[in-house]
Design an enzyme around this catalytic site. Structure first.
Site, PDB file in Angstrom:
ATOM      1  N   LYS A   1      48.372  46.611  41.991  1.00 42.76           N
ATOM      2  CA  LYS A   1      47.621  46.522  40.674  1.00 42.76           C
ATOM      3  C   LYS A   1      48.213  47.008  39.692  1.00 42.76           C
ATOM      4  O   LYS A   1      48.298  46.500  38.481  1.00 42.76           O
ATOM      5  CB  LYS A   1      46.170  47.567  40.903  1.00 42.76           C
ATOM      6  CG  LYS A   1      45.594  47.681  39.532  1.00 42.76           C
ATOM      7  CD  LYS A   1      45.042  46.305  38.916  1.00 42.76           C
ATOM      8  CE  LYS A   1      44.438  46.491  37.421  1.00 42.76           C
ATOM      9  NZ  LYS A   1      43.988  45.517  36.928  1.00 42.76           N
TER      10      LYS A   1
ATOM     11  N   CYS B   1      43.947  48.433  29.430  1.00 43.01           N
ATOM     12  CA  CYS B   1      44.902  48.496  30.793  1.00 43.01           C
ATOM     13  C   CYS B   1      46.237  48.563  30.770  1.00 43.01           C
ATOM     14  O   CYS B   1      46.984  49.374  31.251  1.00 43.01           O
ATOM     15  CB  CYS B   1      44.276  47.222  31.719  1.00 43.01           C
ATOM     16  SG  CYS B   1      42.475  47.061  31.550  1.00 43.01           S
TER      17      CYS B   1
HETATM   18  N1  SAJ Z   1      50.078  40.390  24.571  1.00 45.20           N
HETATM   19  C1  SAJ Z   1      51.326  40.204  23.828  1.00 45.20           C
HETATM   20  N2  SAJ Z   1      51.976  39.167  24.188  1.00 45.20           N
HETATM   21  C2  SAJ Z   1      51.516  38.387  25.092  1.00 45.20           C
HETATM   22  C3  SAJ Z   1      50.628  38.518  26.073  1.00 45.20           C
HETATM   23  C4  SAJ Z   1      49.767  39.603  25.609  1.00 45.20           C
HETATM   24  O1  SAJ Z   1      51.334  40.814  22.929  1.00 45.20           O
HETATM   25  O2  SAJ Z   1      52.576  37.391  25.363  1.00 45.20           O
HETATM   26  C5  SAJ Z   1      49.022  41.745  24.100  1.00 45.20           C
HETATM   27  C6  SAJ Z   1      47.768  41.299  23.866  1.00 45.20           C
HETATM   28  O3  SAJ Z   1      47.651  40.834  22.635  1.00 45.20           O
HETATM   29  C7  SAJ Z   1      47.059  42.308  23.925  1.00 45.20           C
HETATM   30  C8  SAJ Z   1      47.746  42.932  25.496  1.00 45.20           C
HETATM   31  O4  SAJ Z   1      49.020  42.214  25.597  1.00 45.20           O
HETATM   32  O5  SAJ Z   1      47.151  43.256  22.942  1.00 45.20           O
HETATM   33  C9  SAJ Z   1      47.011  42.845  26.695  1.00 45.20           C
HETATM   34  O6  SAJ Z   1      46.335  41.667  26.575  1.00 45.20           O
HETATM   35  P1  SAJ Z   1      46.369  40.764  27.945  1.00 45.20           P
HETATM   36  O7  SAJ Z   1      45.512  39.693  27.693  1.00 45.20           O
HETATM   37  O8  SAJ Z   1      47.778  40.625  28.283  1.00 45.20           O
HETATM   38  O9  SAJ Z   1      45.519  41.602  29.055  1.00 45.20           O
HETATM   39  P2  SAJ Z   1      44.314  42.244  29.090  1.00 45.20           P
HETATM   40  O10 SAJ Z   1      44.341  43.786  28.805  1.00 45.20           O
HETATM   41  O11 SAJ Z   1      43.096  41.570  28.536  1.00 45.20           O
HETATM   42  O12 SAJ Z   1      43.974  42.259  30.778  1.00 45.20           O
HETATM   43  C10 SAJ Z   1      45.074  42.827  31.751  1.00 45.20           C
HETATM   44  C11 SAJ Z   1      45.154  41.391  32.751  1.00 45.20           C
HETATM   45  N3  SAJ Z   1      46.443  41.803  33.584  1.00 45.20           N
HETATM   46  C12 SAJ Z   1      47.504  40.747  33.546  1.00 45.20           C
HETATM   47  O13 SAJ Z   1      47.526  39.710  33.007  1.00 45.20           O
HETATM   48  C13 SAJ Z   1      48.645  41.301  34.435  1.00 45.20           C
HETATM   49  C14 SAJ Z   1      43.921  41.457  33.627  1.00 45.20           C
HETATM   50  O14 SAJ Z   1      44.300  40.405  34.566  1.00 45.20           O
HETATM   51  C15 SAJ Z   1      43.693  42.779  34.305  1.00 45.20           C
HETATM   52  O15 SAJ Z   1      42.474  42.550  34.943  1.00 45.20           O
HETATM   53  C16 SAJ Z   1      43.377  43.849  33.235  1.00 45.20           C
HETATM   54  O16 SAJ Z   1      44.655  44.015  32.285  1.00 45.20           O
HETATM   55  C17 SAJ Z   1      43.070  45.023  33.670  1.00 45.20           C
HETATM   56  O17 SAJ Z   1      41.829  45.262  33.764  1.00 45.20           O
HETATM   57  O18 SAJ Z   1      43.537  45.721  34.307  1.00 45.20           O
END
Ligand code: SAJ
Length: 419
Positions: A213, A267
């Protein structure tokens, strides 16, 4: 475990409530438990307290047909799933008080043959600590190899990995990694998850599952940090980072993520610190990634301020406050942080556009910022700072925004047309 176990879900938040509702929708009786009377009363009335597509209808259905019941106190069940928050404290160390309080709260109702599953994101060794705490309170319950005809207590760690905005679909379709404190415990938990998960349910040890995780979110964080660092370097040399990424990603083995104003949510911006805290001497890259992503907020503010200073004294459009695209969640949002810094300096000149909220957070309103719709902002402003890649912003035609001086932190208005 009986064919249709009675399931108790402890913690009815972002993960617990959708999980409880989904299991109940399979006709399995679920008892949901939360320490908040407000949340319990709300769910008991068939309503939800977290925004998530399709969750309202599902909760309404399983509450009204009686398969999901909720209360503030645990009751006997066959399976206990713990899905409570594990935030980080001011020293960036994991705060596991809710996990241990949840464990404590079920000790009195546990019985031989029960299965206890921890889903909260936790540092390595937490599941073993859970076993120790249960054993201390209930020395009569044996955990371990199930040599007594299913009469021991099984304990497993199975991290949630669903994406906000797609929780219900991902709860069903994502593969699950199920770590038992013994192989028997893992097998028992696997049997349980197969009742509602279509993805593969793969067993391992509890420690490995905890690390899986943390690795998933640290992987994403470090990769976003790489993109963010590239954007800082490109800015210094006047190179368009979006073009660089688009072209680099045409290499068959390169897939650079997207830079932004920082990384938000509960997260990805938190979990990597759990690894750093466990192994500070080793987790150097993971720490650096966190620091790069956190530093992007200030860097974005400074670039925005430069653009604003160079473009007169008129109103400034700030597009987006949410922590990521197409959600209304402002928790740990870098966009909100940047907007706050801009409002601190430019006060009533700041016009916020956030189509997913009805009212500005008090901190922004106090600084004089105004919430306006996109059309008004485009009409009134000559400078725009794009902070979130909401679909509503992406759709803005060039003709409606070509008068603007733009800092596009999400790369949505690049209009790169290459054959
Ligand atoms: N972000 C970027 N650039 C990118 C991708 C994301 O700047 O290319 C930013 C987003 O804008 C945001 C942050 O990262 O601020 C996180 O967004 P996200 O969509 O990547 O992830 P979360 O926080 O919504 O959900 C994550 C997910 N983990 C992964 O993709 C490895 C999800 O599967 C998990 O279940 C969740 O964390 C969790 O609960 O741990």
């Amino acid at each position: 475990m009986t064919v249709s176990p009675k399931v108790s879900v402890i913690g009815l938040g972002y993960i617990g409530l959708p999980t409880a509702a989904l299991i109940a929708s399979r006709g399995i009786g679920v008892h949901g438990v939360d320490i908040s009377e407000r949340i319990v009363a709300n769910i008991a009335a068939g309503a939800i307290h977290i925004p998530e597509p399709d969750l309202d209808g599902l909760v309404q259905k399983v509450v009204s047909n009686g398969t999901l019941k909720v209360s503030t106190k645990p009751a006997p069940a066959d399976v206990f799933m713990i899905a409570v928050p594990t935030p980080m404290d001011a020293d960036k160390r994991p705060d596991l008080r809710s996990v241990f309080a949840a464990v404590e709260s079920i000790c009195d109702v546990l019985a031989p043959g029960n299965l206890v599953i921890l889903e909260s994101t936790c540092p390595i060794g937490t599941t073993e600590e859970v076993v120790r705490r249960i054993s201390a309170k209930r020395p009569d319950l044996k955990t371990g190899p199930d040599g007594e005809g299913g009469k021991t207590l099984a304990v497993a760690y199975c991290p949630e990995r669903v994406l906000p905005g797609r929780i219900l679909a991902e709860l069903i379709d994502n593969d699950r990694c199920i770590g038992g404190v013994t192989p028997d415990c893992a097998a028992k938990a696997q049997q349980f998850y197969k009742l509602f998960v279509r993805g593969a349910c793969i067993v391992t040890s509890a420690r490995a599952a905890e690390m899986v995780k943390l690795s998933e979110n640290a992987f994403r964080d470090v990769n976003i940090a790489f993109a963010n660092e590239l954007s800082l370097v490109c800015d210094r040399f006047g190179i368009n980072v979006w073009e660089v990424i688009e072209l680099a990603n045409r290499h068959p083995r390169v897939n650079i993520l997207r830079p932004g104003p920082g990384v938000g949510g509960h997260c990805i911006a938190v979990d990597p610190w759990f690894i750093v805290d466990s192994a500070p001497d080793l987790a150097k890259l993971i720490r650096a990634g966190r620091e790069v992503n956190d530093s992007k907020i200030e860097a974005t503010f400074e670039r925005a301020a430069e653009l604003i200073e160079a473009n007169g004294a008129g109103p400034i459009a700030c597009l987006g406050l949410a922590f990521k695209a197409n959600v209304d969640d402002l928790r740990e949002s870098p966009a909100l942080e940047v907007a706050l810094k801009l409002a601190e300096r430019y006060r009533a000149r700041v016009r916020i556009v956030e189509p997913h909220i009805e009212e500005l957070p008090a901190t922004l309103a106090e600084r004089g910022a105004l919430l306006v719709d996109l059309e008004t902002a485009l009409r009134e402003c000559s400078v725009a700072v794009v902070l979130v890649d909401h679909d509503a912003f992406k759709l803005t035609p060039l003709a409606e925004r070509q008068h603007l001086a733009v800092l596009d932190t999400r790369g949505i208005w690049q209009d790169m047309r290459r054959s």
